[in-house]
Scaffold this active site. Sequence first.
Site, mmCIF file in Angstrom:
data_model
loop_
_atom_site.group_PDB
_atom_site.id
_atom_site.type_symbol
_atom_site.label_atom_id
_atom_site.label_comp_id
_atom_site.label_asym_id
_atom_site.label_seq_id
_atom_site.Cartn_x
_atom_site.Cartn_y
_atom_site.Cartn_z
ATOM 1 N N TYR A 182 7.362 2.690 -7.832
ATOM 2 C CA TYR A 182 6.609 1.117 -7.930
ATOM 3 C C TYR A 182 6.213 0.979 -9.570
ATOM 4 O O TYR A 182 6.519 -0.030 -9.806
ATOM 5 C CB TYR A 182 5.711 0.970 -6.965
ATOM 6 N N GLU A 191 1.046 -1.094 -0.042
ATOM 7 C CA GLU A 191 0.015 0.150 0.004
ATOM 8 C C GLU A 191 0.977 1.200 0.033
ATOM 9 O O GLU A 191 1.843 1.189 0.591
ATOM 10 C CB GLU A 191 -0.795 0.046 1.171
#
Length: 163
Positions: free
Chosen positions: A123, A111
């Site tokens: 990411y 998360e």
Amino acid sequence: MSAELRSGTRLEAMRVGDVEAVLAIEQRAYEFPWTRGNFIDSLAAGYEAFVLRDEADALLGYCLAMPGVGELHLLNITVAPALQGRGHARGMLDALQALARAQGCEQIWLEVRQSNERARAVYQRYGFAEVGQRRAYYPAAQGRREDAVLMSLRLLPAQEVLA
């Protein structure tokens, strides 16, 4: 742990003795940092936890992940703010991916704050896909809560990586 680390850096298992230095970076990096108890509890639970050090033994960053059935959940990955943008996070992600593969994991989950565009971009460049949202997941200013973006990295089986 095999990873593409920057020259002169190394990964080591995080130990209780590292927590104060880890906490110092955590508090510089985040408005709502993990507590000492969060780190101690993660180590006591046996989560995967490692630190990144340079040649002079200085702490550059750290990573903690919770193993699950067929997956690894990245809980915290942080590089000291003054050292960000130099490939250290990628090296730790490489190590985490190698670890996940060695454990037979098919996915890595994480998360990230919806407002953390820089981390989301890191990411995404690494191959994580945004797959969902967790409402009011993180603490925010003035007692509010911020949504989290749920991201996942699908891992190829080791034999396909080698092919």
